[in-house]
Design a protein around this motif. Structure first.
Motif, PDB file in Angstrom:
ATOM      1  N   LEU A   1       0.821  -1.209   0.000  1.00  0.00           N
ATOM      2  CA  LEU A   1       0.000   0.000   0.000  1.00  0.00           C
ATOM      3  C   LEU A   1       0.859   1.265   0.000  1.00  0.00           C
ATOM      4  O   LEU A   1       0.493   2.261  -0.619  1.00  0.00           O
ATOM      5  CB  LEU A   1      -0.965  -0.008   1.178  1.00  0.00           C
ATOM      6  CG  LEU A   1      -2.031  -1.107   1.134  1.00  0.00           C
ATOM      7  CD1 LEU A   1      -2.870  -1.085   2.406  1.00  0.00           C
ATOM      8  CD2 LEU A   1      -2.894  -1.010  -0.106  1.00  0.00           C
TER       9      LEU A   1
ATOM     10  N   THR B   1       0.691   4.727  -2.364  1.00  0.00           N
ATOM     11  CA  THR B   1       0.197   5.929  -1.681  1.00  0.00           C
ATOM     12  C   THR B   1       1.323   6.897  -1.326  1.00  0.00           C
ATOM     13  O   THR B   1       1.646   7.785  -2.096  1.00  0.00           O
ATOM     14  CB  THR B   1      -0.599   5.531  -0.425  1.00  0.00           C
ATOM     15  OG1 THR B   1       0.240   4.754   0.451  1.00  0.00           O
ATOM     16  CG2 THR B   1      -1.838   4.716  -0.777  1.00  0.00           C
ATOM     17  N   CYS B   2       1.925   6.702  -0.167  1.00  0.00           N
ATOM     18  CA  CYS B   2       2.897   7.671   0.342  1.00  0.00           C
ATOM     19  C   CYS B   2       4.222   7.678  -0.428  1.00  0.00           C
ATOM     20  O   CYS B   2       4.833   8.734  -0.566  1.00  0.00           O
ATOM     21  CB  CYS B   2       3.136   7.482   1.835  1.00  0.00           C
ATOM     22  SG  CYS B   2       3.708   5.854   2.315  1.00  0.00           S
TER      23      CYS B   2
ATOM     24  N   THR C   1       0.990  14.478   0.495  1.00  0.00           N
ATOM     25  CA  THR C   1      -0.232  13.692   0.390  1.00  0.00           C
ATOM     26  C   THR C   1       0.118  12.214   0.555  1.00  0.00           C
ATOM     27  O   THR C   1       1.264  11.869   0.798  1.00  0.00           O
ATOM     28  CB  THR C   1      -0.901  13.895  -0.994  1.00  0.00           C
ATOM     29  OG1 THR C   1       0.037  13.505  -2.000  1.00  0.00           O
ATOM     30  CG2 THR C   1      -1.313  15.329  -1.220  1.00  0.00           C
ATOM     31  N   GLY C   2      -0.890  11.359   0.430  1.00  0.00           N
ATOM     32  CA  GLY C   2      -0.644   9.926   0.507  1.00  0.00           C
ATOM     33  C   GLY C   2      -0.522   9.395   1.909  1.00  0.00           C
ATOM     34  O   GLY C   2       0.002   8.313   2.138  1.00  0.00           O
ATOM     35  N   ARG C   3      -1.022  10.161   2.875  1.00  0.00           N
ATOM     36  CA  ARG C   3      -0.934   9.734   4.277  1.00  0.00           C
ATOM     37  C   ARG C   3      -2.147  10.246   5.032  1.00  0.00           C
ATOM     38  O   ARG C   3      -2.794  11.210   4.609  1.00  0.00           O
ATOM     39  CB  ARG C   3       0.336  10.256   4.925  1.00  0.00           C
ATOM     40  CG  ARG C   3       0.367  11.776   4.970  1.00  0.00           C
ATOM     41  CD  ARG C   3       1.717  12.325   5.414  1.00  0.00           C
ATOM     42  NE  ARG C   3       1.728  13.766   5.327  1.00  0.00           N
ATOM     43  CZ  ARG C   3       1.208  14.584   6.244  1.00  0.00           C
ATOM     44  NH1 ARG C   3       0.654  14.097   7.324  1.00  0.00           N
ATOM     45  NH2 ARG C   3       1.244  15.892   6.089  1.00  0.00           N
TER      46      ARG C   3
ATOM     47  N   ASP D   1      -7.988  12.417   2.071  1.00  0.00           N
ATOM     48  CA  ASP D   1      -8.013  11.619   0.849  1.00  0.00           C
ATOM     49  C   ASP D   1      -7.818  10.160   1.252  1.00  0.00           C
ATOM     50  O   ASP D   1      -6.815   9.827   1.889  1.00  0.00           O
ATOM     51  CB  ASP D   1      -6.881  12.018  -0.098  1.00  0.00           C
ATOM     52  CG  ASP D   1      -6.964  13.448  -0.573  1.00  0.00           C
ATOM     53  OD1 ASP D   1      -8.055  14.048  -0.479  1.00  0.00           O
ATOM     54  OD2 ASP D   1      -5.948  13.971  -1.052  1.00  0.00           O
ATOM     55  N   LEU D   2      -8.756   9.314   0.895  1.00  0.00           N
ATOM     56  CA  LEU D   2      -8.600   7.915   1.258  1.00  0.00           C
ATOM     57  C   LEU D   2      -9.390   7.009   0.327  1.00  0.00           C
ATOM     58  O   LEU D   2     -10.251   7.459  -0.421  1.00  0.00           O
ATOM     59  CB  LEU D   2      -9.006   7.657   2.711  1.00  0.00           C
ATOM     60  CG  LEU D   2     -10.438   8.007   3.103  1.00  0.00           C
ATOM     61  CD1 LEU D   2     -11.272   6.757   3.157  1.00  0.00           C
ATOM     62  CD2 LEU D   2     -10.421   8.685   4.460  1.00  0.00           C
TER      63      LEU D   2
ATOM     64  N   THR E   1     -13.964   6.096  -2.794  1.00  0.00           N
ATOM     65  CA  THR E   1     -12.833   7.024  -2.851  1.00  0.00           C
ATOM     66  C   THR E   1     -13.289   8.364  -2.291  1.00  0.00           C
ATOM     67  O   THR E   1     -14.332   8.885  -2.688  1.00  0.00           O
ATOM     68  CB  THR E   1     -12.341   7.208  -4.306  1.00  0.00           C
ATOM     69  OG1 THR E   1     -12.023   5.932  -4.840  1.00  0.00           O
ATOM     70  CG2 THR E   1     -11.114   8.095  -4.349  1.00  0.00           C
TER      71      THR E   1
END
Length: 106
Positions: A29, A33-34, A44-46, A54-55, A92
């Motif tokens: 993941l 993402t991160c 972002t991404g966390r 954002d998830l 999302t």
């Protein structure tokens, strides 16, 4: 013509690495993402206090078959058409707002 779609199969194809025991789930993941966010120098991404909400909510285990005719994208080309995969996106959220919610069609 629109090209090959990757957006709708990226997560379940990546999850194959988890389901086959090749990559643990959290590092996998992070690659989606991160880690890309860090490479692009994006904050972002966390999930953290003050970060954008954002998830992605996903189902890790439900099996399904790729059907390019059912893609939501304008692109309908996929080398994975007919392939059985496991897991898919359910919802999302971008900046706290739902932008995608899967219908119970899979």
């Amino acid at each position: 013509e629109f090209g090959v779609i990757g957006l709708e199969t990226l997560l379940p194809l990546s999850l194959e690495l988890y389901h086959t025991g090749m990559v643990p789930l959290l590092p996998l993941l992070a690659c989606l993402t991160c880690n890309p966010a860090k490479l692009l120098k994006q904050d972002t991404g966390r999930l953290a206090p003050g970060a954008p909400a954002d998830l992605l909510v996903f189902d890790l285990d439900t099996p399904w078959r790729v059907d390019e005719k059912k893609f939501r994208s304008k692109a309908k080309n996929s080398p994975y058409d007919g392939r059985r995969l496991q897991g898919h996106a359910l919802r999302t959220v971008v900046a706290g707002e739902t932008v995608f919610q899967r219908k119970r069609e899979i």
